[in-house]
Design a protein around this motif. Structure first.
Motif, PDB file in Angstrom:
ATOM      1  N   GLU A 116       0.835  -1.209   0.000  1.00  0.00           N
ATOM      2  CA  GLU A 116       0.000   0.000   0.000  1.00  0.00           C
ATOM      3  C   GLU A 116       0.869   1.258   0.000  1.00  0.00           C
ATOM      4  N   HIS A 117       1.966   1.238   0.730  1.00  0.00           N
ATOM      5  CA  HIS A 117       2.898   2.364   0.719  1.00  0.00           C
ATOM      6  C   HIS A 117       3.483   2.554  -0.679  1.00  0.00           C
ATOM      7  N   PHE A 118       3.813   1.438  -1.331  1.00  0.00           N
ATOM      8  CA  PHE A 118       4.324   1.494  -2.699  1.00  0.00           C
ATOM      9  C   PHE A 118       3.310   2.161  -3.616  1.00  0.00           C
ATOM     10  N   HIS A 119       2.077   1.726  -3.573  1.00  0.00           N
ATOM     11  CA  HIS A 119       1.061   2.246  -4.494  1.00  0.00           C
ATOM     12  C   HIS A 119       0.725   3.711  -4.238  1.00  0.00           C
ATOM     13  N   ARG A 120       0.724   4.128  -2.987  1.00  0.00           N
ATOM     14  CA  ARG A 120       0.475   5.543  -2.683  1.00  0.00           C
ATOM     15  C   ARG A 120       1.589   6.424  -3.250  1.00  0.00           C
ATOM     16  N   LEU A 121       2.832   5.997  -3.068  1.00  0.00           N
ATOM     17  CA  LEU A 121       3.955   6.768  -3.597  1.00  0.00           C
ATOM     18  C   LEU A 121       3.986   6.711  -5.119  1.00  0.00           C
ATOM     19  N   ARG A 122       3.671   5.578  -5.676  1.00  0.00           N
ATOM     20  CA  ARG A 122       3.632   5.442  -7.141  1.00  0.00           C
ATOM     21  C   ARG A 122       2.611   6.395  -7.750  1.00  0.00           C
ATOM     22  N   MET A 123       1.462   6.545  -7.101  1.00  0.00           N
ATOM     23  CA  MET A 123       0.442   7.474  -7.595  1.00  0.00           C
ATOM     24  C   MET A 123       0.977   8.906  -7.612  1.00  0.00           C
ATOM     25  N   PHE A 124       1.718   9.288  -6.590  1.00  0.00           N
ATOM     26  CA  PHE A 124       2.331  10.616  -6.557  1.00  0.00           C
ATOM     27  C   PHE A 124       3.368  10.746  -7.669  1.00  0.00           C
ATOM     28  N   ALA A 125       4.158   9.708  -7.869  1.00  0.00           N
ATOM     29  CA  ALA A 125       5.233   9.744  -8.869  1.00  0.00           C
ATOM     30  C   ALA A 125       4.701   9.898 -10.294  1.00  0.00           C
ATOM     31  N   LEU A 126       3.486   9.448 -10.548  1.00  0.00           N
ATOM     32  CA  LEU A 126       2.901   9.568 -11.890  1.00  0.00           C
ATOM     33  C   LEU A 126       2.854  11.011 -12.374  1.00  0.00           C
ATOM     34  N   ASP A 127       2.692  11.951 -11.460  1.00  0.00           N
ATOM     35  CA  ASP A 127       2.563  13.360 -11.823  1.00  0.00           C
ATOM     36  C   ASP A 127       3.817  14.159 -11.492  1.00  0.00           C
ATOM     37  N   HIS A 128       4.881  13.491 -11.124  1.00  0.00           N
ATOM     38  CA  HIS A 128       6.125  14.161 -10.761  1.00  0.00           C
ATOM     39  C   HIS A 128       6.825  14.680 -12.025  1.00  0.00           C
ATOM     40  N   ALA A 129       7.531  15.782 -11.894  1.00  0.00           N
ATOM     41  CA  ALA A 129       8.258  16.361 -13.024  1.00  0.00           C
ATOM     42  C   ALA A 129       9.265  15.380 -13.632  1.00  0.00           C
ATOM     43  N   GLU A 130       9.787  14.458 -12.821  1.00  0.00           N
ATOM     44  CA  GLU A 130      10.758  13.478 -13.301  1.00  0.00           C
ATOM     45  C   GLU A 130      10.150  12.072 -13.390  1.00  0.00           C
ATOM     46  N   ALA A 131       8.863  11.997 -13.669  1.00  0.00           N
ATOM     47  CA  ALA A 131       8.173  10.702 -13.736  1.00  0.00           C
ATOM     48  C   ALA A 131       8.857   9.745 -14.702  1.00  0.00           C
ATOM     49  N   GLY A 132       9.286  10.236 -15.858  1.00  0.00           N
ATOM     50  CA  GLY A 132       9.928   9.345 -16.832  1.00  0.00           C
ATOM     51  C   GLY A 132      11.160   8.671 -16.273  1.00  0.00           C
ATOM     52  N   ALA A 133      12.004   9.439 -15.604  1.00  0.00           N
ATOM     53  CA  ALA A 133      13.225   8.877 -15.017  1.00  0.00           C
ATOM     54  C   ALA A 133      12.896   7.941 -13.865  1.00  0.00           C
ATOM     55  N   ILE A 134      11.938   8.334 -13.031  1.00  0.00           N
ATOM     56  CA  ILE A 134      11.563   7.498 -11.886  1.00  0.00           C
ATOM     57  C   ILE A 134      11.066   6.130 -12.359  1.00  0.00           C
ATOM     58  N   PHE A 135      10.167   6.131 -13.336  1.00  0.00           N
ATOM     59  CA  PHE A 135       9.626   4.856 -13.803  1.00  0.00           C
ATOM     60  C   PHE A 135      10.618   4.046 -14.611  1.00  0.00           C
ATOM     61  N   ALA A 136      11.525   4.727 -15.314  1.00  0.00           N
ATOM     62  CA  ALA A 136      12.591   3.986 -16.008  1.00  0.00           C
ATOM     63  C   ALA A 136      13.496   3.301 -14.990  1.00  0.00           C
ATOM     64  N   ALA A 137      13.723   3.949 -13.864  1.00  0.00           N
ATOM     65  CA  ALA A 137      14.613   3.386 -12.837  1.00  0.00           C
ATOM     66  C   ALA A 137      13.977   2.214 -12.103  1.00  0.00           C
ATOM     67  N   ILE A 138      12.657   2.221 -11.950  1.00  0.00           N
ATOM     68  CA  ILE A 138      12.025   1.142 -11.156  1.00  0.00           C
ATOM     69  C   ILE A 138      11.450   0.026 -12.003  1.00  0.00           C
TER      70      ILE A 138
END
Length: 139
Positions: A116-138
């Protein structure tokens, strides 16, 4: 993928005076230290130049949480096990290592709620300015 403004998750940095109990409040009395150590260990593993420092704690409006390393070390060159290699801000580095931590811990016996902690943070990361880099890294 940008999130509609009415659904945007907001972030609020935990002030220094409130930091003491934050990990215990978010993760419980015994898991907070384990989360913190795992986050630190992942950044040591993924960033050869990381040398420690005072981390920021951030709470999210959806109940999520993440930690981020000192701004003074930014940009952080992150090299993950999935062959991602790139430079990111301190906040994005923190999000990456927290997502790794929450995912890893969620597969351990008795720690499934970490998902649940993962999914809450992932939802925030979707709209982050560096979303592309974050998702490429994970991913």
């Amino acid at each position: 993928m940008k999130v509609h403004p009415s659904l945007r998750i907001t972030a609020e940095r935990v002030i220094d005076d409130a930091r003491t109990d934050t990990l215990t409040t978010v993760f419980g009395p015994t898991l907070g230290i384990r989360v913190e150590q795992t986050v630190f260990n992942f950044l040591h593993e993924f960033c050869a130049t990381y040398r420690g420092g005072f981390w920021n704690f951030t709470r999210l409006s959806n109940g999520g949480f993440f930690m981020s390393p000192p701004e003074e070390g930014a940009p952080y060159r992150i090299q993950t096990e999935n062959h991602y290699d790139g430079k990111v801000s301190a906040e994005a580095a923190g999000i990456v290592v927290c997502l790794y931590t929450f995912s890893t811990l969620s597969f351990m016996p008795g720690l499934a709620p970490m998902a649940e902690h993962f999914h809450r943070l992932r939802m925030f990361a979707l709209d982050h300015a560096e979303a592309g880099a974050i998702f490429a890294a994970i991913d």
